[in-house]
Design a protein around this motif. Structure first.
Motif, PDB file in Angstrom:
ATOM      1  N   ARG A   1     -32.501  11.475   3.125  1.00 13.92           N
ATOM      2  CA  ARG A   1     -33.130  10.410   3.939  1.00 13.92           C
ATOM      3  C   ARG A   1     -33.940   9.457   3.057  1.00 13.92           C
ATOM      4  NH1 ARG A   1     -32.749  11.412   9.331  1.00 13.92           N
ATOM      5  NH2 ARG A   1     -32.541  13.576   9.930  1.00 13.92           N
ATOM      6  N   ARG A   2     -34.662  10.010   2.109  1.00 14.38           N
ATOM      7  CA  ARG A   2     -35.496   9.191   1.240  1.00 14.38           C
ATOM      8  C   ARG A   2     -34.646   8.354   0.279  1.00 14.38           C
ATOM      9  NH1 ARG A   2     -39.742  12.701  -1.677  1.00 14.38           N
ATOM     10  NH2 ARG A   2     -38.432  13.991  -0.433  1.00 14.38           N
ATOM     11  N   ILE A   3     -33.609   8.953  -0.298  1.00 14.49           N
ATOM     12  CA  ILE A   3     -32.775   8.248  -1.276  1.00 14.49           C
ATOM     13  C   ILE A   3     -31.943   7.151  -0.613  1.00 14.49           C
ATOM     14  CG2 ILE A   3     -30.802   8.507  -2.831  1.00 14.49           C
ATOM     15  CD1 ILE A   3     -31.853  11.290  -3.504  1.00 14.49           C
ATOM     16  N   TRP A   4     -31.311   7.462   0.501  1.00 15.14           N
ATOM     17  CA  TRP A   4     -30.412   6.502   1.136  1.00 15.14           C
ATOM     18  C   TRP A   4     -31.159   5.355   1.809  1.00 15.14           C
ATOM     19  CZ3 TRP A   4     -26.155   9.972   3.803  1.00 15.14           C
ATOM     20  CH2 TRP A   4     -25.342  10.522   2.803  1.00 15.14           C
ATOM     21  N   GLN A   5     -32.392   5.564   2.218  1.00 17.36           N
ATOM     22  CA  GLN A   5     -33.221   4.532   2.851  1.00 17.36           C
ATOM     23  C   GLN A   5     -32.465   3.774   3.936  1.00 17.36           C
ATOM     24  OE1 GLN A   5     -34.793   2.115  -0.317  1.00 17.36           O
ATOM     25  NE2 GLN A   5     -36.113   3.736  -1.061  1.00 17.36           N
ATOM     26  N   VAL A   6     -31.936   4.517   4.880  1.00 17.02           N
ATOM     27  CA  VAL A   6     -31.199   3.933   5.996  1.00 17.02           C
ATOM     28  C   VAL A   6     -32.172   3.175   6.893  1.00 17.02           C
ATOM     29  CG1 VAL A   6     -29.842   4.494   8.041  1.00 17.02           C
ATOM     30  CG2 VAL A   6     -29.396   5.668   5.884  1.00 17.02           C
ATOM     31  N   VAL A   7     -31.852   1.936   7.209  1.00 17.53           N
ATOM     32  CA  VAL A   7     -32.749   1.063   7.950  1.00 17.53           C
ATOM     33  C   VAL A   7     -32.770   1.382   9.444  1.00 17.53           C
ATOM     34  CG1 VAL A   7     -33.217  -1.350   8.567  1.00 17.53           C
ATOM     35  CG2 VAL A   7     -32.415  -0.778   6.263  1.00 17.53           C
ATOM     36  N   LYS A   8     -31.598   1.529  10.051  1.00 22.49           N
ATOM     37  CA  LYS A   8     -31.529   1.629  11.512  1.00 22.49           C
ATOM     38  C   LYS A   8     -31.372   3.050  12.037  1.00 22.49           C
ATOM     39  CE  LYS A   8     -30.168  -3.061  12.243  1.00 22.49           C
ATOM     40  NZ  LYS A   8     -29.216  -3.977  12.814  1.00 22.49           N
ATOM     41  N   GLY A   9     -31.471   4.045  11.189  1.00 13.37           N
ATOM     42  CA  GLY A   9     -31.469   5.414  11.669  1.00 13.37           C
ATOM     43  C   GLY A   9     -30.271   6.232  11.225  1.00 13.37           C
ATOM     44  N   LEU A  10     -30.529   7.514  11.051  1.00 13.34           N
ATOM     45  CA  LEU A  10     -29.529   8.453  10.572  1.00 13.34           C
ATOM     46  C   LEU A  10     -29.860   9.836  11.115  1.00 13.34           C
ATOM     47  CD1 LEU A  10     -27.237   9.288   8.507  1.00 13.34           C
ATOM     48  CD2 LEU A  10     -29.073   9.586   6.849  1.00 13.34           C
ATOM     49  N   ASP A  11     -28.859  10.488  11.690  1.00 14.64           N
ATOM     50  CA  ASP A  11     -29.011  11.880  12.112  1.00 14.64           C
ATOM     51  C   ASP A  11     -28.183  12.730  11.169  1.00 14.64           C
ATOM     52  OD1 ASP A  11     -30.573  11.319  14.423  1.00 14.64           O
ATOM     53  OD2 ASP A  11     -28.746  10.695  15.464  1.00 14.64           O
ATOM     54  N   ILE A  12     -28.793  13.759  10.597  1.00 14.03           N
ATOM     55  CA  ILE A  12     -28.100  14.661   9.684  1.00 14.03           C
ATOM     56  C   ILE A  12     -28.027  16.029  10.344  1.00 14.03           C
ATOM     57  CG2 ILE A  12     -28.070  15.705   7.392  1.00 14.03           C
ATOM     58  CD1 ILE A  12     -29.889  13.422   6.430  1.00 14.03           C
ATOM     59  N   GLU A  13     -26.816  16.585  10.369  1.00  9.51           N
ATOM     60  CA  GLU A  13     -26.622  17.922  10.927  1.00  9.51           C
ATOM     61  C   GLU A  13     -26.043  18.830   9.859  1.00  9.51           C
ATOM     62  OE1 GLU A  13     -24.268  17.923  14.505  1.00  9.51           O
ATOM     63  OE2 GLU A  13     -25.048  15.957  15.081  1.00  9.51           O
ATOM     64  N   SER A  14     -26.604  20.013   9.739  1.00  5.73           N
ATOM     65  CA  SER A  14     -26.047  21.019   8.849  1.00  5.73           C
ATOM     66  C   SER A  14     -24.895  21.681   9.581  1.00  5.73           C
ATOM     67  CB  SER A  14     -27.118  22.047   8.497  1.00  5.73           C
ATOM     68  OG  SER A  14     -26.565  23.073   7.731  1.00  5.73           O
ATOM     69  N   VAL A  15     -23.704  21.680   8.972  1.00  6.35           N
ATOM     70  CA  VAL A  15     -22.526  22.229   9.644  1.00  6.35           C
ATOM     71  C   VAL A  15     -22.353  23.685   9.256  1.00  6.35           C
ATOM     72  CG1 VAL A  15     -20.036  22.002   9.970  1.00  6.35           C
ATOM     73  CG2 VAL A  15     -21.442  19.964   9.696  1.00  6.35           C
ATOM     74  N   THR A  16     -22.004  23.915   8.008  1.00  9.24           N
ATOM     75  CA  THR A  16     -21.806  25.271   7.517  1.00  9.24           C
ATOM     76  C   THR A  16     -21.881  25.227   5.999  1.00  9.24           C
ATOM     77  OG1 THR A  16     -20.315  27.176   7.457  1.00  9.24           O
ATOM     78  CG2 THR A  16     -19.285  25.029   7.539  1.00  9.24           C
ATOM     79  N   GLY A  17     -22.431  26.250   5.411  1.00 11.12           N
ATOM     80  CA  GLY A  17     -22.533  26.278   3.954  1.00 11.12           C
ATOM     81  C   GLY A  17     -23.216  25.032   3.436  1.00 11.12           C
ATOM     82  N   ASN A  18     -22.553  24.333   2.540  1.00 11.52           N
ATOM     83  CA  ASN A  18     -23.099  23.114   1.948  1.00 11.52           C
ATOM     84  C   ASN A  18     -22.504  21.854   2.580  1.00 11.52           C
ATOM     85  OD1 ASN A  18     -24.636  24.696   0.278  1.00 11.52           O
ATOM     86  ND2 ASN A  18     -23.402  24.368  -1.543  1.00 11.52           N
ATOM     87  N   MET A  19     -22.066  21.955   3.829  1.00 11.67           N
ATOM     88  CA  MET A  19     -21.463  20.818   4.523  1.00 11.67           C
ATOM     89  C   MET A  19     -22.430  20.238   5.549  1.00 11.67           C
ATOM     90  SD  MET A  19     -17.510  21.006   5.658  1.00 11.67           S
ATOM     91  CE  MET A  19     -17.195  22.686   5.252  1.00 11.67           C
ATOM     92  N   PHE A  20     -22.428  18.894   5.616  1.00 11.40           N
ATOM     93  CA  PHE A  20     -23.321  18.186   6.522  1.00 11.40           C
ATOM     94  C   PHE A  20     -22.569  17.022   7.174  1.00 11.40           C
ATOM     95  CE2 PHE A  20     -25.795  20.110   3.209  1.00 11.40           C
ATOM     96  CZ  PHE A  20     -26.924  20.602   3.835  1.00 11.40           C
ATOM     97  N   THR A  21     -22.981  16.683   8.401  1.00 13.22           N
ATOM     98  CA  THR A  21     -22.490  15.445   9.006  1.00 13.22           C
ATOM     99  C   THR A  21     -23.633  14.449   9.016  1.00 13.22           C
ATOM    100  OG1 THR A  21     -23.015  16.201  11.241  1.00 13.22           O
ATOM    101  CG2 THR A  21     -20.746  16.531  10.472  1.00 13.22           C
TER     102      THR A  21
END
Length: 166
Positions: A65-85
């Motif tokens: 979240r800090r690195i990407w600095q998305v302006v209008k919002g971002l939801d991050i979901e942990s899927v499994t292992g080292n995978m994320f949406t």
């Protein structure tokens, strides 16, 4: 039990098309449900941290979240292992993140894929990553976009060529 008995048993286990349409496990999704799902998928990127060690999920989400600095919002979901949406709220934010590749976390590459169609997260290959490549000591007469495309093509698929200031 012979082959004929087994065939008869198998037939009794299957559904006819009519049974599936009426009460079986297959249901058609209504259009009013598909549209928001398709929009959400159009703003989705799936990422996998390519590392043998398990990623600290909370730290990963905080850092990204800090690195990407998305302006209008971002939801991050942990899927499994080292995978994320990553579900973006804006196409420009998503395009900027994708074009900023490659990304890494804890010295491990983050492979990003844009899902399409009816794929599942588990079926994504994560077998590609885009990199910027700089070629040095190119003779001045060879500093053209066409030769840049040619040289880049010797390495892999070329997305763009930047000749610099010349």
């Amino acid at each position: 039990m012979d082959a004929e008995d087994i065939a008869v048993m198998c037939v009794s286990l299957s559904f006819s098309e009519r049974e599936c349409e009426r009460k079986g496990p297959i249901q058609r999704l209504e259009e009013n449900l598909k549209t928001p799902a398709m929009h959400r998928m159009s703003l989705c990127v799936v990422g996998k941290v390519l590392s043998n060690k398990k990623v600290n999920r909370e730290a990963f989400m905080r850092v990204i979240r800090r690195i990407w600095q998305v302006v209008k919002g971002l939801d991050i979901e942990s899927v499994t292992g080292n995978m994320f949406t990553f579900h973006f709220r804006d196409e420009d934010d998503m395009s900027r993140v994708i074009s900023g590749s490659p990304w890494s976390f804890d010295d491990a590459l983050i492979a990003l894929e844009r899902p399409s169609g009816k794929v599942t997260v588990e079926s994504l290959g994560f077998n590609r990553a885009d990199f910027w490549v700089q070629i040095h000591q190119v003779p001045i007469r060879c500093m053209s976009k066409d030769i840049g495309w040619f040289l880049g093509g010797m390495i892999g698929d070329v997305m763009d060529v930047d000749r610099g200031a010349t």
